[in-house]
Design an enzyme around this catalytic site. Structure first.
Site, PDB file in Angstrom:
ATOM      1  N   LYS A  34      12.787  -7.147  17.016  1.00  0.00           N
ATOM      2  CA  LYS A  34      13.690  -8.055  16.287  1.00  0.00           C
ATOM      3  C   LYS A  34      14.945  -8.406  17.066  1.00  0.00           C
ATOM      4  CE  LYS A  34      15.635  -4.575  13.155  1.00  0.00           C
ATOM      5  NZ  LYS A  34      15.822  -4.252  11.738  1.00  0.00           N
ATOM      6  N   ALA A  45      19.161   7.548  22.910  1.00  0.00           N
ATOM      7  CA  ALA A  45      18.911   8.997  22.884  1.00  0.00           C
ATOM      8  C   ALA A  45      19.621   9.663  24.056  1.00  0.00           C
ATOM      9  CB  ALA A  45      17.418   9.268  22.935  1.00  0.00           C
ATOM     10  N   GLU A 114      19.014  23.123  22.857  1.00  0.00           N
ATOM     11  CA  GLU A 114      19.652  22.524  21.673  1.00  0.00           C
ATOM     12  C   GLU A 114      19.371  23.398  20.463  1.00  0.00           C
ATOM     13  OE1 GLU A 114      19.915  17.812  22.375  1.00  0.00           O
ATOM     14  OE2 GLU A 114      17.876  18.529  22.260  1.00  0.00           O
ATOM     15  N   ASP A 209      13.035  -1.154   8.186  1.00  0.00           N
ATOM     16  CA  ASP A 209      12.097  -2.248   7.876  1.00  0.00           C
ATOM     17  C   ASP A 209      10.661  -1.751   7.708  1.00  0.00           C
ATOM     18  OD1 ASP A 209      14.427  -3.561   8.476  1.00  0.00           O
ATOM     19  OD2 ASP A 209      13.578  -4.888   9.980  1.00  0.00           O
ATOM     20  N   HIS A 230      23.528  14.025  11.979  1.00  0.00           N
ATOM     21  CA  HIS A 230      23.871  14.699  13.234  1.00  0.00           C
ATOM     22  C   HIS A 230      25.288  15.240  13.074  1.00  0.00           C
ATOM     23  CE1 HIS A 230      24.589  15.583  17.422  1.00  0.00           C
ATOM     24  NE2 HIS A 230      23.328  15.287  17.704  1.00  0.00           N
ATOM     25  N   ARG A 276      20.475  21.856  12.737  1.00  0.00           N
ATOM     26  CA  ARG A 276      21.420  20.784  12.407  1.00  0.00           C
ATOM     27  C   ARG A 276      21.868  20.724  10.958  1.00  0.00           C
ATOM     28  NH1 ARG A 276      19.297  15.731  15.812  1.00  0.00           N
ATOM     29  NH2 ARG A 276      19.894  16.783  17.722  1.00  0.00           N
ATOM     30  N   HIS A 337      21.540  10.213  11.084  1.00  0.00           N
ATOM     31  CA  HIS A 337      20.995  10.190  12.446  1.00  0.00           C
ATOM     32  C   HIS A 337      19.487   9.958  12.507  1.00  0.00           C
ATOM     33  CE1 HIS A 337      20.833  11.236  16.670  1.00  0.00           C
ATOM     34  NE2 HIS A 337      20.016  12.249  16.440  1.00  0.00           N
ATOM     35  N   ARG A 372      14.185  17.982  11.138  1.00  0.00           N
ATOM     36  CA  ARG A 372      13.648  17.825  12.498  1.00  0.00           C
ATOM     37  C   ARG A 372      14.426  18.675  13.487  1.00  0.00           C
ATOM     38  NH1 ARG A 372      15.124  14.477  17.097  1.00  0.00           N
ATOM     39  NH2 ARG A 372      16.936  13.893  15.860  1.00  0.00           N
ATOM     40  N   SER A 377      11.700  14.373  18.491  1.00  0.00           N
ATOM     41  CA  SER A 377      11.250  13.052  18.030  1.00  0.00           C
ATOM     42  C   SER A 377      10.741  12.163  19.154  1.00  0.00           C
ATOM     43  CB  SER A 377      12.349  12.337  17.256  1.00  0.00           C
ATOM     44  OG  SER A 377      13.551  12.430  17.943  1.00  0.00           O
TER      45      SER A 377
HETATM   46  P1  FAD Z   1      13.144   2.940  17.869  1.00  0.00           P
HETATM   47  O1  FAD Z   1      13.423   3.452  19.215  1.00  0.00           O
HETATM   48  O2  FAD Z   1      14.245   2.927  16.896  1.00  0.00           O
HETATM   49  O3  FAD Z   1      12.572   1.469  18.007  1.00  0.00           O
HETATM   50  C1  FAD Z   1      12.328   0.693  16.857  1.00  0.00           C
HETATM   51  C2  FAD Z   1      11.983  -0.711  17.308  1.00  0.00           C
HETATM   52  O4  FAD Z   1      11.511  -1.476  16.214  1.00  0.00           O
HETATM   53  C3  FAD Z   1      13.165  -1.484  17.870  1.00  0.00           C
HETATM   54  O5  FAD Z   1      12.691  -2.226  18.962  1.00  0.00           O
HETATM   55  C4  FAD Z   1      13.547  -2.409  16.729  1.00  0.00           C
HETATM   56  O6  FAD Z   1      14.207  -3.574  17.135  1.00  0.00           O
HETATM   57  C5  FAD Z   1      12.164  -2.731  16.187  1.00  0.00           C
HETATM   58  N1  FAD Z   1      12.109  -3.206  14.806  1.00  0.00           N
HETATM   59  C6  FAD Z   1      12.561  -2.577  13.686  1.00  0.00           C
HETATM   60  N2  FAD Z   1      12.274  -3.346  12.611  1.00  0.00           N
HETATM   61  C7  FAD Z   1      11.635  -4.452  13.051  1.00  0.00           C
HETATM   62  C8  FAD Z   1      11.097  -5.591  12.436  1.00  0.00           C
HETATM   63  N3  FAD Z   1      11.169  -5.793  11.111  1.00  0.00           N
HETATM   64  N4  FAD Z   1      10.500  -6.531  13.204  1.00  0.00           N
HETATM   65  C9  FAD Z   1      10.438  -6.389  14.545  1.00  0.00           C
HETATM   66  N5  FAD Z   1      10.939  -5.320  15.200  1.00  0.00           N
HETATM   67  C10 FAD Z   1      11.515  -4.367  14.457  1.00  0.00           C
HETATM   68  N6  FAD Z   1      15.493  12.050  19.791  1.00  0.00           N
HETATM   69  C11 FAD Z   1      15.106  12.949  20.704  1.00  0.00           C
HETATM   70  O7  FAD Z   1      13.954  13.403  20.681  1.00  0.00           O
HETATM   71  N7  FAD Z   1      15.970  13.357  21.672  1.00  0.00           N
HETATM   72  C12 FAD Z   1      17.241  12.892  21.764  1.00  0.00           C
HETATM   73  O8  FAD Z   1      17.982  13.263  22.655  1.00  0.00           O
HETATM   74  C13 FAD Z   1      17.682  11.962  20.795  1.00  0.00           C
HETATM   75  N8  FAD Z   1      18.946  11.474  20.822  1.00  0.00           N
HETATM   76  C14 FAD Z   1      19.300  10.487  19.960  1.00  0.00           C
HETATM   77  C15 FAD Z   1      20.557   9.907  20.061  1.00  0.00           C
HETATM   78  C16 FAD Z   1      20.904   8.834  19.264  1.00  0.00           C
HETATM   79  C17 FAD Z   1      22.257   8.215  19.375  1.00  0.00           C
HETATM   80  C18 FAD Z   1      19.969   8.329  18.322  1.00  0.00           C
HETATM   81  C19 FAD Z   1      20.307   7.159  17.462  1.00  0.00           C
HETATM   82  C20 FAD Z   1      18.720   8.924  18.189  1.00  0.00           C
HETATM   83  C21 FAD Z   1      18.380  10.005  19.004  1.00  0.00           C
HETATM   84  N9  FAD Z   1      17.126  10.616  18.905  1.00  0.00           N
HETATM   85  C22 FAD Z   1      16.746  11.537  19.821  1.00  0.00           C
HETATM   86  C23 FAD Z   1      16.122  10.106  17.970  1.00  0.00           C
HETATM   87  C24 FAD Z   1      15.177   9.177  18.745  1.00  0.00           C
HETATM   88  O9  FAD Z   1      15.918   8.420  19.647  1.00  0.00           O
HETATM   89  C25 FAD Z   1      14.417   8.271  17.813  1.00  0.00           C
HETATM   90  O10 FAD Z   1      13.842   8.988  16.777  1.00  0.00           O
HETATM   91  C26 FAD Z   1      13.306   7.572  18.582  1.00  0.00           C
HETATM   92  O11 FAD Z   1      13.835   6.943  19.703  1.00  0.00           O
HETATM   93  C27 FAD Z   1      12.605   6.582  17.692  1.00  0.00           C
HETATM   94  O12 FAD Z   1      11.749   5.818  18.485  1.00  0.00           O
HETATM   95  P2  FAD Z   1      10.852   4.723  17.810  1.00  0.00           P
HETATM   96  O13 FAD Z   1      10.073   4.076  18.890  1.00  0.00           O
HETATM   97  O14 FAD Z   1      10.138   5.295  16.663  1.00  0.00           O
HETATM   98  O15 FAD Z   1      11.920   3.698  17.187  1.00  0.00           O
HETATM   99  C1  SIN Z   2      21.432  14.903  20.774  1.00  0.00           C
HETATM  100  O1  SIN Z   2      21.466  14.656  21.976  1.00  0.00           O
HETATM  101  O2  SIN Z   2      22.203  15.666  20.193  1.00  0.00           O
HETATM  102  C2  SIN Z   2      20.394  14.225  19.951  1.00  0.00           C
HETATM  103  C3  SIN Z   2      19.135  14.959  20.065  1.00  0.00           C
HETATM  104  C4  SIN Z   2      18.190  14.573  18.975  1.00  0.00           C
HETATM  105  O3  SIN Z   2      18.559  13.907  18.016  1.00  0.00           O
HETATM  106  O4  SIN Z   2      17.020  14.980  19.067  1.00  0.00           O
END
Ligand code: FAD
Ligand code: SIN
Length: 518
Positions: A34, A45, A114, A209, A230, A276, A337, A372, A377
């Site tokens: 999107k 992440a 962690e 979504d 978080h 957490r 988070h 989690r 993740s």
């Molecule tokens: P996302 O990476 O969120 O991707 C979702 C995608 O779907 C995006 O491209 C978005 O634009 C698209 N989308 C959504 N709705 C629609 C729609 N209606 N139409 C079209 N496209 C759409 N996890 C770890 O394991 N280790 C970490 O160190 C860690 N650190 C984190 C730090 C932060 C700041 C955050 C926010 C999260 C962190 N997490 C971490 C969690 C982890 O990043 C996420 O759970 C993981 O990246 C999710 O991946 P995903 O592919 O499922 O979704």
């Molecule tokens: C962090 O770096 O603290 C995020 C890690 C996670 O959400 O898995």
């Protein structure tokens, strides 16, 4: 307009991009996203990806830790499946160009620690692991001739007939029209719903979504009450959602009150490395007791060079806001988070609807249970995306059916946006204040009543006016917020991330909250 493709992947985070790469040797793939391709939670992440690589570690220990943090609600089969495939997932990422931080002068990967983990087992790329994963996988996908990327395309709804998914309606944000995309298999990889809360570590797109699309299409959802907060986001009026990685505590950072007194040991024997949910609730309590707006996270006792080497992005970002983390503590607060529950799937990502898969944060595979564990993740994204891709390869058939075009004939252009802006804010504030870290029966009931009013306004708007991307996100955000409230009301105990002061105890028998649209 109707577009045909073999596989439609909705979302371009770690889950969607992994599935696209895995399927591209056999099919023509369309990935819609999107916003821009790298605009995802994945890109943000920090800490890393959990996998058993150290000699002293074992899959048994990683499984045990995950089950313990999940507080009785994990599906053991899902946990075993994911963790047993951890090492291979890291190898797969490296084969696809991801470069992780190595130990000094060695070929071995550096591992950090962690909360909840008994050993150092978090593979990382300094403190910007997601950026490295996202940029590398997106780079691969953009070069692949079998993968077509449609950026700025937002999935509106799934097209389902006789319990089989045939495609999706998709809003083209540039042209402001809705296309129909027909596919043999459809994968939801849309990430989480933490934007449902006023304060979040997530980017704007995390409006839930996928959950809303799947719900409207007829899928069951599981454990939506378990939204993870978080413990440590930077507290500064201008710092929008900047996370301070748990890896800082893994490397010795200590949580302190604003008067400089460490407090975690009085809440849990693992102190700053407790799971957490415990850390976030402890901070919430300290803030309520002291009446202060934040607590402090202090790593300044560590050598300055070590801090700058291990956490270059966090060091730089904090400095921009006037905090030199090598010299003084960082003001932090908890923020929404991660969505632990989601669309109910099996171990291959298959949902209740034929040809519809859900992977990554939007799914509920059973890995996370009631909470989690950090860095599980991104691992789940890769392992389950590969499993779903394998299942599609074995069972693919073209849908062969024609799909209807989007009907725009009964609606007109909206004259103003005030309903969207007002309800976007009202809904997120309501969730933060009434459905946050600590809940009560009274607050949940009030949240349900107030959310119903917002939902009625949104539905009325949908019936009468042409869709816009902001409106579609609001529609999903409100739907998913209602599902979180309903699930929280159903749970008559406190467990994992769900804490209700009216049911402070854990029930003896653990059971998942499953909600069904039918
Ligand atoms: P996302 O990476 O969120 O991707 C979702 C995608 O779907 C995006 O491209 C978005 O634009 C698209 N989308 C959504 N709705 C629609 C729609 N209606 N139409 C079209 N496209 C759409 N996890 C770890 O394991 N280790 C970490 O160190 C860690 N650190 C984190 C730090 C932060 C700041 C955050 C926010 C999260 C962190 N997490 C971490 C969690 C982890 O990043 C996420 O759970 C993981 O990246 C999710 O991946 P995903 O592919 O499922 O979704
Ligand atoms: C962090 O770096 O603290 C995020 C890690 C996670 O959400 O898995």
């Amino acid at each position: 307009m109707v577009i045909k493709t073999d596989i439609l992947i909705i979302g371009s985070g770690a889950a969607g991009l992994t599935a696209a790469i895995e399927l591209s040797d056999s099919f023509k793939i369309t990935v819609i996203s999107k916003n821009q391709i790298i605009d995802s939670s994945t890109w943000y992440a920090q800490g890393g990806i959990a996998a058993v690589l150290a000699e002293e570690d074992s899959t048994h220990s990683h499984i045990e830790d995950t089950l313990k943090v999940g507080d009785g609600l994990c599906d053991e089969k899902a946990v075993e499946f994911c963790i047993e495939n951890g090492k291979e997932a890291i190898q797969w990422l490296q084969n696809n160009g991801v470069v992780f931080t190595k130990k000094n002068n060695a070929s071995d990967l550096h591992l950090t620690q962690e909360g909840g983990h008994s050993f150092r087992r978090v593979v990382h790329a300094a403190d910007a692991t997601g950026r490295e994963v996202s940029d590398s996988l997106a780079g691969k996908v953009l070069k692949n001739k079998n993968i077509k990327i449609l950026e700025n395309h937002l999935a509106v709804d799934l097209i389902v007939k006789n319990n089989k998914c045939l495609g999706a309606y998709v809003f083209n944000k540039n042209k402001e029209n809705v296309l129909s995309i027909s596919a043999g298999a459809i994968i939801l990889a849309t990430g989480g719903a933490s934007k449902a809360y006023l304060y979040t570590s997530n980017p704007d797109g995390a409006s839930g979504d996928g959950y809303a699309l799947a719900w409207r299409a007829g899928c069951r959802l599981e454990n939506m009450e378990f939204n993870q907060f978080h413990p440590t986001c930077l507290f500064h009026p201008d710092a929008k959602s900047f996370l301070i990685s748990e890896a800082l505590r893994g490397e010795g950072a200590i949580l302190k009150t604003t008067s400089g007194i460490p407090f975690m040991r009085k809440y849990n024997s693992k102190a700053d490395l407790a799971p957490r949910d415990i850390v976030a609730r402890s901070i919430d309590n300290e803030m309520k007791v002291s009446g202060k707006d934040n607590v402090l996270l202090d790593i300044s006792h560590k050598p300055s060079k070590e801090i700058k080497n291990s956490f270059p992005s966090i060091y730089k970002k904090c400095l921009e806001y006037g905090f030199d983390i090598t010299k003084s503590p960082i003001p932090v607060v908890p923020a929404a988070h991660y969505t632990c529950g989601g669309i109910l799937t099996d171990l291959k990502g298959q949902t209740d609807i034929k040809s519809l898969y859900a992977i990554g944060e939007t799914s509920s595979t059973g890995l996370h249970g009631a909470n989690r564990m950090a860095s599980n993740s991104l691992l789940e994204c890769v392992v389950f995306a590969k499993a779903a891709a394998q299942d599609i390869k074995e069972n693919f058939s073209n849908n062969g059916k024609s799909i209807p075009e989007w009907d725009n004939s009964k609606v007109i252009k909206a004259g103003e946006n005030i309903l969207i802006n007002h309800n976007w804010d009202a809904s997120r504030r309501l969730m933060w204040n009434y459905v946050g870290i600590v809940r009560s029966n009274d607050r949940l009931k009030k949240a349900k009543d107030k959310m119903k009013l917002i939902k009625n306004e949104v539905q009325e708007f949908y019936k009468n006016f042409e869709v816009t991307s902001d409106f579609l996100e609001l529609r999903n955000l409100v739907q998913v917020s209602e599902l979180i409230i309903d699930s929280a009301i159903k749970r008559k105990e406190s467990r994992g991330l769900h804490y209700n002061i009216d049911y402070p105890k854990k029930l003896k028998k653990a059971s998942s909250t499953i909600i069904s649209p039918k």
